[in-house]
Write a protein that holds these residues in place. Structure first.
Motif, PDB file in Angstrom:
ATOM      1  N   VAL A   1       0.862  -1.186   0.000  1.00  0.00           N
ATOM      2  CA  VAL A   1       0.000   0.000   0.000  1.00  0.00           C
ATOM      3  C   VAL A   1       0.896   1.233   0.000  1.00  0.00           C
ATOM      4  CG1 VAL A   1      -0.212   0.129   2.540  1.00  0.00           C
ATOM      5  CG2 VAL A   1      -1.985   1.156   1.109  1.00  0.00           C
ATOM      6  N   THR A   2       0.432   2.275  -0.669  1.00  0.00           N
ATOM      7  CA  THR A   2       1.144   3.547  -0.606  1.00  0.00           C
ATOM      8  C   THR A   2       0.139   4.647  -0.288  1.00  0.00           C
ATOM      9  OG1 THR A   2       2.796   4.949  -1.698  1.00  0.00           O
ATOM     10  CG2 THR A   2       0.922   4.254  -3.029  1.00  0.00           C
ATOM     11  N   PHE A   3       0.635   5.758   0.206  1.00  0.00           N
ATOM     12  CA  PHE A   3      -0.216   6.906   0.538  1.00  0.00           C
ATOM     13  C   PHE A   3       0.148   8.077  -0.360  1.00  0.00           C
ATOM     14  CE2 PHE A   3      -0.730   4.221   4.126  1.00  0.00           C
ATOM     15  CZ  PHE A   3      -1.967   4.518   4.673  1.00  0.00           C
ATOM     16  N   VAL A   4      -0.869   8.744  -0.862  1.00  0.00           N
ATOM     17  CA  VAL A   4      -0.652   9.924  -1.711  1.00  0.00           C
ATOM     18  C   VAL A   4      -1.577  11.034  -1.215  1.00  0.00           C
ATOM     19  CG1 VAL A   4      -0.003   8.603  -3.768  1.00  0.00           C
ATOM     20  CG2 VAL A   4      -2.412   9.103  -3.344  1.00  0.00           C
ATOM     21  N   ARG A   5      -1.224  12.264  -1.558  1.00  0.00           N
ATOM     22  CA  ARG A   5      -2.147  13.346  -1.170  1.00  0.00           C
ATOM     23  C   ARG A   5      -3.444  13.217  -1.958  1.00  0.00           C
ATOM     24  NH1 ARG A   5       0.096  15.730   2.811  1.00  0.00           N
ATOM     25  NH2 ARG A   5       2.168  16.644   2.708  1.00  0.00           N
ATOM     26  N   ARG A   6      -3.307  13.002  -3.256  1.00  0.00           N
ATOM     27  CA  ARG A   6      -4.455  12.783  -4.137  1.00  0.00           C
ATOM     28  C   ARG A   6      -4.062  11.724  -5.154  1.00  0.00           C
ATOM     29  NH1 ARG A   6      -6.547  15.192  -0.785  1.00  0.00           N
ATOM     30  NH2 ARG A   6      -7.781  17.103  -0.824  1.00  0.00           N
ATOM     31  N   LEU A   7      -5.017  10.910  -5.572  1.00  0.00           N
ATOM     32  CA  LEU A   7      -4.722   9.879  -6.571  1.00  0.00           C
ATOM     33  C   LEU A   7      -4.159  10.507  -7.840  1.00  0.00           C
ATOM     34  CD1 LEU A   7      -4.822   6.894  -7.302  1.00  0.00           C
ATOM     35  CD2 LEU A   7      -7.151   7.241  -8.131  1.00  0.00           C
ATOM     36  N   SER A   8      -4.643  11.713  -8.155  1.00  0.00           N
ATOM     37  CA  SER A   8      -4.196  12.372  -9.380  1.00  0.00           C
ATOM     38  C   SER A   8      -2.714  12.744  -9.327  1.00  0.00           C
ATOM     39  CB  SER A   8      -5.034  13.625  -9.639  1.00  0.00           C
ATOM     40  OG  SER A   8      -4.957  14.480  -8.517  1.00  0.00           O
ATOM     41  N   SER A   9      -2.124  12.715  -8.119  1.00  0.00           N
ATOM     42  CA  SER A   9      -0.704  13.083  -8.027  1.00  0.00           C
ATOM     43  C   SER A   9       0.206  11.876  -8.260  1.00  0.00           C
ATOM     44  CB  SER A   9      -0.404  13.721  -6.663  1.00  0.00           C
ATOM     45  OG  SER A   9      -0.687  12.808  -5.627  1.00  0.00           O
ATOM     46  N   LEU A  10      -0.374  10.700  -8.479  1.00  0.00           N
ATOM     47  CA  LEU A  10       0.436   9.509  -8.735  1.00  0.00           C
ATOM     48  C   LEU A  10       0.486   9.235 -10.240  1.00  0.00           C
ATOM     49  CD1 LEU A  10       1.950   7.285  -7.118  1.00  0.00           C
ATOM     50  CD2 LEU A  10      -0.114   5.898  -7.294  1.00  0.00           C
ATOM     51  N   ASP A  11       1.685   9.048 -10.755  1.00  0.00           N
ATOM     52  CA  ASP A  11       1.851   8.821 -12.197  1.00  0.00           C
ATOM     53  C   ASP A  11       2.295   7.390 -12.463  1.00  0.00           C
ATOM     54  OD1 ASP A  11       1.238  11.446 -12.892  1.00  0.00           O
ATOM     55  OD2 ASP A  11       3.277  12.104 -12.409  1.00  0.00           O
ATOM     56  N   GLU A  12       1.990   6.950 -13.685  1.00  0.00           N
ATOM     57  CA  GLU A  12       2.509   5.660 -14.133  1.00  0.00           C
ATOM     58  C   GLU A  12       3.989   5.822 -14.506  1.00  0.00           C
ATOM     59  OE1 GLU A  12      -0.654   2.965 -16.179  1.00  0.00           O
ATOM     60  OE2 GLU A  12      -0.708   4.911 -17.186  1.00  0.00           O
ATOM     61  N   GLY A  13       4.652   4.683 -14.757  1.00  0.00           N
ATOM     62  CA  GLY A  13       6.058   4.728 -15.144  1.00  0.00           C
ATOM     63  C   GLY A  13       6.964   4.487 -13.947  1.00  0.00           C
TER      64      GLY A  13
ATOM     65  N   GLN B   1       5.290  -9.848 -14.237  1.00  0.00           N
ATOM     66  CA  GLN B   1       5.985 -10.098 -12.958  1.00  0.00           C
ATOM     67  C   GLN B   1       5.755  -8.967 -11.959  1.00  0.00           C
ATOM     68  OE1 GLN B   1       9.951 -10.706 -14.553  1.00  0.00           O
ATOM     69  NE2 GLN B   1       9.738 -12.903 -14.177  1.00  0.00           N
ATOM     70  N   GLY B   2       4.584  -8.378 -12.033  1.00  0.00           N
ATOM     71  CA  GLY B   2       4.292  -7.276 -11.124  1.00  0.00           C
ATOM     72  C   GLY B   2       3.510  -7.731  -9.899  1.00  0.00           C
ATOM     73  N   ASP B   3       3.494  -6.893  -8.904  1.00  0.00           N
ATOM     74  CA  ASP B   3       2.706  -7.123  -7.695  1.00  0.00           C
ATOM     75  C   ASP B   3       1.580  -6.103  -7.646  1.00  0.00           C
ATOM     76  OD1 ASP B   3       4.282  -9.282  -6.646  1.00  0.00           O
ATOM     77  OD2 ASP B   3       5.844  -7.805  -6.173  1.00  0.00           O
ATOM     78  N   LEU B   4       0.796  -6.149  -6.561  1.00  0.00           N
ATOM     79  CA  LEU B   4      -0.346  -5.241  -6.433  1.00  0.00           C
ATOM     80  C   LEU B   4      -0.016  -4.077  -5.503  1.00  0.00           C
ATOM     81  CD1 LEU B   4      -3.405  -7.660  -6.062  1.00  0.00           C
ATOM     82  CD2 LEU B   4      -2.798  -6.241  -8.036  1.00  0.00           C
ATOM     83  N   LEU B   5      -0.419  -2.898  -5.904  1.00  0.00           N
ATOM     84  CA  LEU B   5      -0.202  -1.698  -5.082  1.00  0.00           C
ATOM     85  C   LEU B   5      -1.556  -1.063  -4.788  1.00  0.00           C
ATOM     86  CD1 LEU B   5       1.788   0.375  -3.805  1.00  0.00           C
ATOM     87  CD2 LEU B   5       1.615   1.652  -5.962  1.00  0.00           C
ATOM     88  N   TRP B   6      -1.945  -1.102  -3.525  1.00  0.00           N
ATOM     89  CA  TRP B   6      -3.163  -0.401  -3.103  1.00  0.00           C
ATOM     90  C   TRP B   6      -2.801   1.049  -2.796  1.00  0.00           C
ATOM     91  CZ3 TRP B   6      -7.650  -2.741  -3.847  1.00  0.00           C
ATOM     92  CH2 TRP B   6      -7.650  -4.141  -3.963  1.00  0.00           C
ATOM     93  N   ILE B   7      -3.759   1.916  -3.004  1.00  0.00           N
ATOM     94  CA  ILE B   7      -3.464   3.357  -2.866  1.00  0.00           C
ATOM     95  C   ILE B   7      -4.467   3.976  -1.899  1.00  0.00           C
ATOM     96  CG2 ILE B   7      -3.233   5.540  -4.116  1.00  0.00           C
ATOM     97  CD1 ILE B   7      -2.854   3.667  -6.653  1.00  0.00           C
ATOM     98  N   ARG B   8      -3.939   4.704  -0.954  1.00  0.00           N
ATOM     99  CA  ARG B   8      -4.783   5.436  -0.004  1.00  0.00           C
ATOM    100  C   ARG B   8      -4.455   6.919  -0.091  1.00  0.00           C
ATOM    101  NH1 ARG B   8      -7.744   2.551   3.897  1.00  0.00           N
ATOM    102  NH2 ARG B   8      -7.196   0.357   4.095  1.00  0.00           N
ATOM    103  N   SER B   9      -5.470   7.726   0.167  1.00  0.00           N
ATOM    104  CA  SER B   9      -5.279   9.180   0.146  1.00  0.00           C
ATOM    105  C   SER B   9      -4.763   9.658   1.506  1.00  0.00           C
ATOM    106  CB  SER B   9      -6.606   9.875  -0.152  1.00  0.00           C
ATOM    107  OG  SER B   9      -7.423   9.822   1.006  1.00  0.00           O
ATOM    108  N   GLU B  10      -4.600  10.960   1.635  1.00  0.00           N
ATOM    109  CA  GLU B  10      -4.071  11.503   2.890  1.00  0.00           C
ATOM    110  C   GLU B  10      -5.055  11.358   4.049  1.00  0.00           C
ATOM    111  OE1 GLU B  10      -3.186  15.641   2.469  1.00  0.00           O
ATOM    112  OE2 GLU B  10      -5.219  16.154   1.866  1.00  0.00           O
ATOM    113  N   THR B  11      -6.314  11.073   3.758  1.00  0.00           N
ATOM    114  CA  THR B  11      -7.250  10.780   4.855  1.00  0.00           C
ATOM    115  C   THR B  11      -7.363   9.282   5.110  1.00  0.00           C
ATOM    116  OG1 THR B  11      -9.146  10.655   3.376  1.00  0.00           O
ATOM    117  CG2 THR B  11      -8.661  12.820   4.339  1.00  0.00           C
TER     118      THR B  11
END
Lengths: 479, 98
Positions: B6-18, B52-62
């Motif tokens: 899992v990772t935390f971001v301020r907003r989902l829109s601030s996370l980029d692919e690549g 060969q990838g794993d799963l990344l869950w995404i949570r916001s700052e709340t």
């Protein structure tokens, strides 16, 4: 006299019927938190979780040491049924007493020692408190010990700390806290790491003192001794030049790094929300961990009130506010911090009211670091501890046009105020309001509305007659 | 079996692919669950698009959990911290690493 360690306090809670032992295995990953949260919301007892998944027998977690007024009374060595007003009075009476600590060479908190490469904080059953928190919070009901490198002053505070890796913590003392001021003014200019100890599992008065807003330079440990009626025993840390309570259950020793940071938060905080404080904390390199055999980790599963934070801060903050208001010349009678208001809402009763006094009250609460956003000022005839009376006064006496004054500020607001936008929280920008629920001072007495209550609208002779016949009228037990 | 993080971001829109540098928490059950790593990793919105990838869950700052996991392939594990002074924005510091 109050007890001297957490185990003595647990025994006292058990005697008063305010503790339940959970003997079945529970998961540190949210299950402990979920049970604890529901217990608070049902006004339940303190909970001692005796069997934690993934951890050795004997390792336990205590949630909610002072999550009810009954448990505060037990902590103060008073009968559990002591009223809130009496608890305030008892705390206020002992508040100024100081007893110097004594330093000892050996301590229960150092029965087990991990240092250097052996350090592994995952050996302690830190819980994942709420679903969606940023990590496992080991510091929720703690004492954070730091020391001024110039004066030697030792500060105690209570701040949240989360496990980052096996030998690192991240934490979030607010940027306006005493810890932050010490770090920014004394350690950062020298590019030095700041020694820190995260102390877990003392008897509750030490923790309550850590929540008490004493001024910089005041040694909380002396006030803790005064409250307890016996000095606090201190022992020197194994890897840092800090003194910590010898009877604690767990001590995590380390340094706040001056030049490195990592992700901290978010966390379901004391206002009852996870409102988005994240990624602006401190990073601690752990240098040592010491603990008792079979350590008990204290936990406060923070959330909607009541819980340990809203109850303990109700008491400690109110007494400090009352002293501060008096110093400013406010004719204060009582200050009540209702737990439901999570220190965002304060009730102040005054000997004489009016807009000038209300403004003085607002000025006091917004002079420096601002943790309070709403203050209701009531006249002396309103019992500040009775929210029915306070709400009635607010509803009827606060003029919507003239009775509300505001103060706006930036750089010193409370980042945990849920109604602030994300941008306001980041800039510590906020507004505080005072609601003047007192009669204007320039109203002539004959024109002031008369409260229609038993106490205020009947002559004494008639009240005495009513009371004399109360029981024989069949109304006994209803007074 | 894919690992989950899992990772935390301020907003989902601030996370980029690549290829990105980010803090992730390991969701492998056990006493070290939620351990944090700073990694350089390949991210993709569609997990199946990453071999060969794993799963990344995404949570916001709340702590709000986005309903759909991304794909992640860890390329390199870095020391678990970034340069910066206490109380500085860790996301700004992460950006400067790039």
């Amino acid at each position: 006299m109050a007890v001297s360690d957490l185990r003595g306090f647990i025994a006292a809670l058990e005697r008063s019927g305010d503790l339940v032992r959970i003997k079945r295995e529970v998961d540190w990953d949210m299950e402990v938190g979920a049970i604890s949260r529901r217990a608070y919301e049902k006004a339940g007892p303190a909970l001692l979780f005796e069997k934690i998944k993934d951890y050795p027998p004997g390792y336990s977690i205590l949630n909610g040491p002072v999550g009810t007024w009954r448990r505060v009374a037990v902590a103060l060595g008073l009968p559990p049924e002591t009223s809130v007003r009496q608890l305030y009075a008892a705390y206020e009476e002992k508040h100024e007493r100081k007893l110097s600590p004594v330093t000892v060479d050996t301590a229960p908190c150092q029965e087990i020692v991990m240092a250097g490469p052996e350090v592994d904080v995952y050996q302690l059953p830190a819980p994942m408190v709420h679903d969606g928190d940023g990590g496992r919070y080991i510091g929720t009901w703690d004492i954070i010990v730091t020391r001024d490198p110039d004066t030697g002053w030792t500060n105690w505070g209570m701040y949240r700390f989360m496990i980052h890796t096996k030998n690192m913590l991240t934490g979030w003392p607010q940027a306006t806290s005493q810890l932050a001021i010490m770090m920014k003014s004394k350690y950062l200019p020298r590019k030095q790491a700041m020694p820190v100890a995260v102390v877990i599992g003392c008897e509750p008065l030490c923790h309550m003192v850590a929540t008490d807003p004493y001024k910089p330079g005041e040694n909380e440990v002396e006030y803790a001794g005064g409250l307890r009626g016996e000095p606090v025993k201190l022992v020197r840390c194994k890897t840092q030049n800090l003194l910590v309570p010898a009877d604690a259950e767990i001590v995590i020793e380390g340094e706040v790094l001056p030049d490195r940071i990592a992700l901290e938060g978010p966390f379901g905080e004391y206002p009852g929300y996870r409102s988005g404080t994240m990624g602006e904390g401190v990073l601690v390199q752990i240098t040592g961990i010491t603990h008792r055999k079979n350590p008990i980790l204290t936990l406060s599963t923070l959330g909607v009130p009541p819980d340990d934070s809203s109850i303990a801060a109700s008491l400690t903050a109110a007494i400090a506010m009352k002293r501060g208001l008096r110093r400013r010349g406010v004719p204060v009678k009582d200050v009540y911090v209702p737990p439901e208001g999570v220190t965002h809402l304060i009730v102040v009763s005054v000997e004489r009211g009016g807009s000038r006094v209300a403004r003085q009250v607002l000025d006091f609460f917004t002079a420096r670091r601002v943790m309070v956003s709403k203050v209701i000022v009531v006249d002396r005839d309103v019992d500040a501890f009775d929210m029915n009376q306070v709400l009635h006064a607010f509803a009827t006496k606060c003029h919507p046009g003239r009775g509300i004054a505001l103060e706006h500020y930036e750089g010193r607001g409370n980042a945990l105020t849920p109604c602030y936008s994300a941008d306001e929280r980041r800039r510590l920008k906020g507004t505080s309001a005072v609601f003047d629920a007192t009669w204007p001072e320039d109203w002539e007495e004959e024109g002031v509305p008369i409260k229609s209550s038993f106490e205020t609208t009947y002559p004494d002779w008639l009240k005495e007659k009513v009371l004399a016949h109360w029981e024989s009228d069949g109304l006994g037990g209803r007074l | 079996m894919k690992r989950e993080y899992v990772t935390f971001v301020r907003r989902l829109s601030s996370l980029d692919e690549g290829v990105q540098t980010l803090f992730i928490k390991d969701l492998t059950p056990g006493p070290r669950k939620y351990d944090t790593k700073l990694v350089r990793a390949q991210l993709a919105r569609e997990p199946e698009s990453l071999s060969q990838g794993d799963l990344l869950w995404i949570r916001s700052e709340t702590g709000y959990l986005h309903p759909k996991a991304w794909g992640i392939r860890v390329l390199e594990e870095l020391p678990p911290h970034v340069p910066g002074q206490p109380w500085q924005d860790v996301f700004a510091s992460l950006k400067n690493l790039k």
